[in-house]
Design a protein around this motif. Structure first.
Motif, mmCIF file in Angstrom:
data_model
loop_
_atom_site.group_PDB
_atom_site.id
_atom_site.type_symbol
_atom_site.label_atom_id
_atom_site.label_comp_id
_atom_site.label_asym_id
_atom_site.label_seq_id
_atom_site.Cartn_x
_atom_site.Cartn_y
_atom_site.Cartn_z
ATOM 1 N N THR A 52 0.843 -1.190 0.000
ATOM 2 C CA THR A 52 0.000 0.000 0.000
ATOM 3 C C THR A 52 0.881 1.243 0.000
ATOM 4 O O THR A 52 1.812 1.332 0.800
ATOM 5 N N PRO A 53 0.637 2.207 -0.869
ATOM 6 C CA PRO A 53 1.500 3.399 -0.924
ATOM 7 C C PRO A 53 1.533 4.143 0.402
ATOM 8 O O PRO A 53 0.522 4.263 1.098
ATOM 9 N N GLU A 84 -4.017 10.074 -2.252
ATOM 10 C CA GLU A 84 -3.362 9.043 -1.440
ATOM 11 C C GLU A 84 -1.975 9.437 -0.975
ATOM 12 O O GLU A 84 -1.522 9.000 0.097
ATOM 13 N N ILE A 85 -1.254 10.230 -1.765
ATOM 14 C CA ILE A 85 0.161 10.480 -1.512
ATOM 15 C C ILE A 85 0.430 11.975 -1.475
ATOM 16 O O ILE A 85 0.032 12.712 -2.380
ATOM 17 N N LEU A 138 8.946 -1.702 -10.018
ATOM 18 C CA LEU A 138 8.015 -0.597 -9.818
ATOM 19 C C LEU A 138 7.484 -0.071 -11.140
ATOM 20 O O LEU A 138 6.297 0.228 -11.277
ATOM 21 N N LEU A 142 3.554 -0.139 -12.162
ATOM 22 C CA LEU A 142 2.880 1.142 -12.375
ATOM 23 C C LEU A 142 2.712 1.470 -13.859
ATOM 24 O O LEU A 142 2.251 2.553 -14.200
ATOM 25 N N GLU A 339 6.544 0.663 1.105
ATOM 26 C CA GLU A 339 5.432 1.587 0.940
ATOM 27 C C GLU A 339 5.927 2.950 0.435
ATOM 28 O O GLU A 339 5.323 3.561 -0.455
ATOM 29 N N GLN A 340 7.031 3.426 1.002
ATOM 30 C CA GLN A 340 7.605 4.687 0.544
ATOM 31 C C GLN A 340 8.147 4.557 -0.884
ATOM 32 O O GLN A 340 8.013 5.477 -1.695
ATOM 33 N N GLN A 341 8.775 3.432 -1.177
ATOM 34 C CA GLN A 341 9.310 3.220 -2.518
ATOM 35 C C GLN A 341 8.209 3.219 -3.576
ATOM 36 O O GLN A 341 8.370 3.783 -4.660
ATOM 37 N N LEU A 342 7.083 2.609 -3.252
ATOM 38 C CA LEU A 342 5.965 2.580 -4.180
ATOM 39 C C LEU A 342 5.412 3.994 -4.401
ATOM 40 O O LEU A 342 5.131 4.393 -5.541
ATOM 41 N N SER A 343 5.282 4.753 -3.344
ATOM 42 C CA SER A 343 4.803 6.126 -3.478
ATOM 43 C C SER A 343 5.790 6.972 -4.278
ATOM 44 O O SER A 343 5.398 7.806 -5.099
ATOM 45 N N THR A 346 5.425 6.227 -7.908
ATOM 46 C CA THR A 346 4.177 6.812 -8.404
ATOM 47 C C THR A 346 4.376 8.286 -8.743
ATOM 48 O O THR A 346 3.919 8.778 -9.788
#
Length: 451
Positions: A52-53, A84-85, A138, A142, A339-343, A346
């Motif tokens: 989860t982001p 979300e971010i 990633l 994405l 989670e931080q890496q995904l955000s 993005t």
């Protein structure tokens, strides 16, 4: 050292082997990292399924090309596009070096950013230091349109089939000139085709505009010497290195750099900027300068005269293919949460979208990093940006000695300072520089090469 005395291999092979078997020690305070340890870099494939982001991330930037305002604008657009971010931008330094030092300090304890900016001479150090992650997983999750990134810029960060960064503030050097001074001297309205031609033009400019400080201003050495001097070297059939063979003291290199020194002392029509040569030119103190495309918009806004831009001049032996690429990319640290890496990824996708890279280019002069970026309105307002885009087709990969030997860029800058501000003997300085670069290669790089 002759090429025969060194292992034969290519850059991609070296880096793929480094990924499997080398990790650098901490970044040195001023000279970059050493590579004295043999701790393996982890090869595990990253998996972000089910992640989860993170609701909030930090982006470290040095705002290249006075880009803080456009970066802020893009972040606000990102916030408006989703809920979300949230991205918090931090001014992590006034240049790439300061960001690098802060990033290393934070590696030892502190809050790491989710996104960090790094220049052409720093990303490889982060890679060796095992402090950034490959972005492939990633990008796949994405749905990045990786084929739409400009090939020359995107591939700079691809090694061993993995992508370690995305291009962001990418540039080449450009030749900037004062069109009024050119006209006063009766010169054609274009950049010189070669440095030899410019040496013939310079006395005419000096005579026609006697109030200027210098006809030409060499770039500030600490930021640009190793980068822009490749142009003069390549034009004379020289280079800082031929892959891993150091050639900074070759006969051709001595000739090329002697010509550069002569512009300051023997011929006395050039000087050396203390901070920003293009700003000196925009202020009317000098007639011409070489600087990053990232300075373009700022120069056009500042100058009270018509500014001309052109390709980097060739030399007596090479007329084209004498311009290096440069600038910065963006990567994601390893030691933060998935989670931080995904955000972070993005936001990277959004930041480097066709629309936003066009806006970034319009605000700074940096090249749009996406092929599909609609530059129609940008070029209508700032047609000079087309010169930077066109020059990209005739750029050349930088010398290994500058971008892959830890701390070498600083050593080249110090050598250039002795030559251009102290009038030191060119051959002596380049011989000493070559020995220093050989030492870096022998101690920090050669042990990691295949037998």
């Amino acid at each position: 050292m002759s090429a025969a005395s060194k292992p034969a291999f290519n850059r991609r092979l070296f880096l793929s082997l480094s990924a499997a078997g080398a990790s650098a020690a901490a970044l040195a305070a001023c000279g970059g990292p050493s590579t004295e340890t043999d701790t393996p870099v982890e090869e595990d494939e990253l998996d972000f399924s089910g992640v989860t982001p993170a609701p909030e991330i930090t982006f470290w930037s040095s705002h290249p090309g006075q880009s803080e305002a456009i970066e802020t604008e893009i972040i606000e657009k990102f916030h408006a596009s989703q809920s979300e971010i949230r991205v918090n931008m931090v001014s992590a330094g006034s240049n790439y070096e300061e960001v690098a030092q802060k990033f290393q300090t934070t590696q030892q304890g502190g809050d790491l950013p989710a996104i960090v900016i790094f220049s052409d001479v720093w990303w490889f150090r982060y890679f060796l230091n095992d402090s950034i992650i490959p972005l492939n997983a990633l990008m796949e999750q994405l749905d990045f349109d990786t084929a739409d990134y400009r090939d020359q810029l995107f591939s700079d960060y691809e090694y061993d089939g993995r992508q370690w960064a995305v291009p962001f503030a990418r540039s080449t050097p450009l030749f900037y000139y004062n069109k009024d001074h050119w006209a006063a001297a009766g010169l054609p309205n274009r950049a010189p085709e070669t440095w030899q031609e410019f040496s013939e033009w310079a006395p005419k400019i000096k005579a026609a505009v006697p109030g200027i400080q210098n006809v030409y201003q060499h770039p500030a050495l600490i930021d640009y010497a190793g980068w822009t001097l490749q142009n003069q070297l390549w034009g004379e059939g020289a280079a800082w290195s031929d892959e891993w063979t150091i050639t900074a003291d070759s006969t051709e290199a001595v000739t090329a750099i002697q010509q550069v020194q002569d512009t300051v002392y023997k011929n006395a029509w050039a000087g050396v900027s203390s901070k920003d040569a293009t700003a000196d030119m925009a202020a009317g103190a000098v007639s011409a300068a070489v600087g990053s495309t990232g300075n373009l918009v700022g120069v056009l806004k500042t100058a009270s005269f018509d500014v001309g831009v052109g390709f980097m001049p060739g030399g007596s032996r090479e007329l084209t293919g004498v311009c290096p690429t440069g600038g910065a990319g963006l990567g994601i640290p390893k030691d933060i949460s998935p989670e931080q890496q995904l955000s972070a990824a993005t936001f990277l996708k959004f930041l480097t979208s066709p629309e936003n890279t066009a806006a970034f280019s319009a605000a700074t002069g940096y090249m749009p990093v996406r092929k599909s970026a609609d530059m129609t309105q940008v070029l209508a307002a700032t047609p000079q940006i087309q010169t930077a885009i066109d020059q990209l087709a005739v750029t050349r990969n930088q010398d290994y000695a500058r971008v892959f030997l830890p701390g070498a860029d600083q050593e080249i800058a110090k050598a250039a300072g002795r030559i251009l501000t102290e009038q030191a003997d060119v051959k002596t300085v380049l011989t000493e520089l070559s020995a220093t670069l050989e030492g870096i290669y022998t101690n920090d790089v050669k042990p990691k090469l295949p037998a």
